[in-house]
Write a protein that holds these residues in place. Structure first.
Motif, mmCIF file in Angstrom:
data_model
loop_
_atom_site.group_PDB
_atom_site.id
_atom_site.type_symbol
_atom_site.label_atom_id
_atom_site.label_comp_id
_atom_site.label_asym_id
_atom_site.label_seq_id
_atom_site.Cartn_x
_atom_site.Cartn_y
_atom_site.Cartn_z
ATOM 1 N N ALA A 71 -0.772 -8.056 4.382
ATOM 2 C CA ALA A 71 -1.212 -6.697 4.059
ATOM 3 C C ALA A 71 -0.093 -5.921 3.381
ATOM 4 C CB ALA A 71 -1.677 -5.970 5.327
ATOM 5 N N ASN A 72 1.125 -6.042 3.912
ATOM 6 C CA ASN A 72 2.263 -5.340 3.315
ATOM 7 C C ASN A 72 2.506 -5.789 1.879
ATOM 8 O OD1 ASN A 72 2.864 -3.665 5.465
ATOM 9 N ND2 ASN A 72 4.225 -5.150 6.422
ATOM 10 N N LYS A 73 2.421 -7.089 1.634
ATOM 11 C CA LYS A 73 2.608 -7.606 0.273
ATOM 12 C C LYS A 73 1.551 -7.044 -0.671
ATOM 13 C CE LYS A 73 4.914 -11.877 1.568
ATOM 14 N NZ LYS A 73 4.803 -13.331 1.689
ATOM 15 N N TYR A 74 0.319 -6.980 -0.187
ATOM 16 C CA TYR A 74 -0.759 -6.439 -1.019
ATOM 17 C C TYR A 74 -0.477 -4.977 -1.367
ATOM 18 C CZ TYR A 74 -5.250 -4.574 -2.384
ATOM 19 O OH TYR A 74 -6.258 -3.928 -3.058
ATOM 20 N N PHE A 75 -0.125 -4.164 -0.366
ATOM 21 C CA PHE A 75 0.122 -2.744 -0.617
ATOM 22 C C PHE A 75 1.355 -2.508 -1.457
ATOM 23 C CE2 PHE A 75 -2.596 -2.294 3.244
ATOM 24 C CZ PHE A 75 -3.634 -1.641 2.598
ATOM 25 N N GLU A 76 2.365 -3.341 -1.298
ATOM 26 C CA GLU A 76 3.561 -3.227 -2.141
ATOM 27 C C GLU A 76 3.195 -3.472 -3.598
ATOM 28 O OE1 GLU A 76 6.397 -5.958 -0.519
ATOM 29 O OE2 GLU A 76 6.832 -4.674 1.199
ATOM 30 N N GLY A 77 2.271 -4.368 -3.849
ATOM 31 C CA GLY A 77 1.813 -4.645 -5.210
ATOM 32 C C GLY A 77 1.067 -3.483 -5.838
ATOM 33 N N LEU A 78 0.575 -2.573 -5.025
ATOM 34 C CA LEU A 78 -0.141 -1.399 -5.538
ATOM 35 C C LEU A 78 0.786 -0.261 -5.929
ATOM 36 C CD1 LEU A 78 -3.097 -1.181 -2.996
ATOM 37 C CD2 LEU A 78 -3.125 -2.167 -5.283
ATOM 38 N N LEU A 79 2.024 -0.307 -5.446
ATOM 39 C CA LEU A 79 2.973 0.769 -5.721
ATOM 40 C C LEU A 79 3.365 0.784 -7.197
ATOM 41 C CD1 LEU A 79 5.330 0.470 -2.640
ATOM 42 C CD2 LEU A 79 3.516 2.124 -2.995
ATOM 43 N N CYS A 80 3.337 1.945 -7.764
ATOM 44 C CA CYS A 80 3.753 2.115 -9.165
ATOM 45 C C CYS A 80 5.005 2.975 -9.186
ATOM 46 C CB CYS A 80 2.662 2.799 -9.970
ATOM 47 S SG CYS A 80 1.142 1.870 -10.037
ATOM 48 N N PHE A 81 6.025 2.481 -9.816
ATOM 49 C CA PHE A 81 7.284 3.238 -9.882
ATOM 50 C C PHE A 81 7.513 3.708 -11.275
ATOM 51 C CE2 PHE A 81 7.874 0.572 -6.170
ATOM 52 C CZ PHE A 81 8.289 1.499 -5.251
#
Length: 81
Positions: A71-81
């Motif tokens: 789940a953490n990996k999935y949500f990290e992939g959604l982060l836009c910097f």
């Protein structure tokens, strides 16, 4: 079944989403909902506008994870910097 026996508060936006989910999944049972939350749910129901299009289950994307790391990996992939 959704058991509200330990729930003391719910926001109006939560109740709105719950109501909309109940429209889609009519076979859900609600148990032990406190009177104040029942009143809020009824208030939400009264203020909903009937839409000419009905929500459909297949329009909702559901993600499932085997563990918190996935789940953490999935949500990290959604982060836009």
């Amino acid at each position: 079944m959704l058991n509200f026996s330990e729930v003391e508060f719910a926001s109006r936006s939560f109740m709105d989403e719950l109501y909309n989910s109940l429209l889609v999944n009519g076979n859900v049972t609600i148990a032990n909902m406190p009177t104040n939350l029942e009143d809020l749910l009824h208030s939400v129901k009264r203020t909903q506008k009937l839409s000419s299009t009905k929500r459909e289950k297949d329009k909702v994307s559901v993600k499932s994870f085997d563990n918190i790391d996935e789940a953490n990996k999935y949500f990290e992939g959604l982060l836009c910097f």
